[in-house]
Design a protein around this motif. Structure first.
Motif, PDB file in Angstrom:
ATOM      1  N   GLY A 173     -55.589 -52.210 -30.187  1.00  0.00           N
ATOM      2  CA  GLY A 173     -56.980 -51.789 -30.286  1.00  0.00           C
ATOM      3  C   GLY A 173     -57.696 -52.265 -31.530  1.00  0.00           C
ATOM      4  O   GLY A 173     -58.822 -52.772 -31.459  1.00  0.00           O
TER       5      GLY A 173
ATOM      6  N   GLN B 294     -57.464 -49.159 -23.184  1.00  0.00           N
ATOM      7  CA  GLN B 294     -57.496 -49.234 -24.644  1.00  0.00           C
ATOM      8  C   GLN B 294     -58.271 -50.456 -25.129  1.00  0.00           C
ATOM      9  O   GLN B 294     -59.015 -50.392 -26.113  1.00  0.00           O
ATOM     10  CB  GLN B 294     -56.077 -49.258 -25.208  1.00  0.00           C
ATOM     11  CG  GLN B 294     -55.325 -47.942 -25.082  1.00  0.00           C
ATOM     12  CD  GLN B 294     -53.937 -48.033 -25.681  1.00  0.00           C
ATOM     13  OE1 GLN B 294     -53.330 -49.098 -25.711  1.00  0.00           O
ATOM     14  NE2 GLN B 294     -53.430 -46.914 -26.157  1.00  0.00           N
TER      15      GLN B 294
ATOM     16  N   ALA C 190     -61.748 -50.299 -27.364  1.00  0.00           N
ATOM     17  CA  ALA C 190     -61.797 -50.943 -28.673  1.00  0.00           C
ATOM     18  C   ALA C 190     -62.933 -51.968 -28.737  1.00  0.00           C
ATOM     19  O   ALA C 190     -63.659 -52.049 -29.736  1.00  0.00           O
ATOM     20  CB  ALA C 190     -60.463 -51.616 -28.966  1.00  0.00           C
TER      21      ALA C 190
END
Length: 230
Positions: free
Chosen positions: A69, A94, A98
Motif C-alpha cells: 500500500g 488494498q 492506497a
C-alpha cells in the motif's frame, strides 16, 4: 461526449520518436492517447506523456500499479503531479485504497483493472482463482466502488452486466476492441467499437488496428464514425 473523445489510441511503440511520428500522422483525428509500460519506460517516456498533455491532448498512463500500500500511495502521488488524466492500478482492494489516497489532491482519475482482456476462465483457473471472469469482474467492480475508484478497465463482454453495478457515474473503459474483420491478436474477449459503445462503454482503447494501418488517420476516422453510429 462526442464520438471522437471516446476513442483512446494506444501508443504501444518502442520509442518516443516512434510515438511522436504516430501522433503527427494521426493529427487532429485523435485527442486522447494511452501511454503504456513499453513507452513510459523508454528513455524520455514520462516526459513525452507531459509533452502530449502540454500539446492539448488527453493522456492515459497505463502502468497497472500493484504493490504494498505505501508504495502504491507514494507512486500515485508522484504520478498525479504529472498532470495527466487517467492512471491504471490493479483492482485489489488494498491497492485501490492506497492509490485513492495518493491521488486525493489532484484531478487524476484512477481506473481499476478487473481482469485482463487476454485472460479467460481457463487462464484464471490456471492462476489459482476459484471463480471465472464474470464473477471476478463483478466482485472487483463492487470493491472499486467501495474504495472510491473513478472507473474500471474491463472487456466489452462484461459491460452490460457491470454497468448496473457501477452506476452511471463510474467510467467504463474497455480495451479488447477490434474493428470488424481486424485481427484480434492476443485478445480473447472482444467486440467491435460500435458494439462496445452500444453496451455502455465510456471510452474504447484501440492500438494496432490504428497504429499499424497503412493510413492511421483514416483508420482512426473510421472508428470514430463507427462510434458515432452506435
Amino acid at each position: 461526449m462526442k464520438a471522437r473523445e471516446r476513442l483512446i489510441v494506444a501508443l504501444d511503440v518502442e520509442s518516443v520518436d516512434d510515438a511522436r511520428a504516430m501522433v503527427a500522422a494521426l493529427g487532429e483525428t485523435v485527442s486522447f492517447f494511452k501511454v503504456g509500460m513499453e513507452l513510459a519506460y523508454a528513455p524520455g517516456g514520462f516526459d513525452f506523456a507531459r509533452e502530449l498533455k502540454a500539446a492539448g491532448k488527453r493522456v492515459f498512463l497505463d502502468l497497472k500499479l500493484h504493490d504494498i500500500g505505501v508504495t502504491v500511495e507514494r507512486a500515485t502521488r508522484q504520478i498525479a503531479r504529472l498532470g495527466l488524466d487517467f492512471l491504471t492500478v490493479h483492482a485489489f482492494p488494498q491497492t485501490m485504497a492506497a492509490a485513492r489516497e495518493g491521488a486525493s489532491d489532484g484531478a487524476l482519475k484512477l481506473l481499476a483493472v478487473t481482469v485482463m482482456t487476454s485472460y479467460d476462465d481457463a487462464d484464471l483457473k490456471e492462476a489459482g482463482y476459484a471463480c471465472g471472469v464474470a464473477e471476478l469482474v463483478a466482485r472487483r467492480a463492487r470493491q472499486a466502488r467501495e474504495k472510491g475508484v473513478d472507473g474500471l478497465i474491463l472487456s466489452p463482454l462484461e459491460l452490460a452486466s457491470i454497468r448496473p453495478l457501477a452506476g452511471s457515474d463510474m467510467l467504463l473503459v474497455t480495451p479488447g476492441v477490434r474493428p470488424e474483420g481486424a485481427d484480434v491478436g492476443d485478445q480473447k474477449r472482444v467486440m467491435t467499437p460500435r458494439q462496445a459503445v452500444a453496451a455502455s462503454a465510456d471510452y474504447i482503447v484501440i492500438g494496432r488496428p490504428i497504429t499499424r494501418a497503412a493510413d492511421p488517420a483514416a483508420a482512426a476516422e473510421a472508428v470514430v464514425r463507427e462510434i458515432a453510429g452506435a
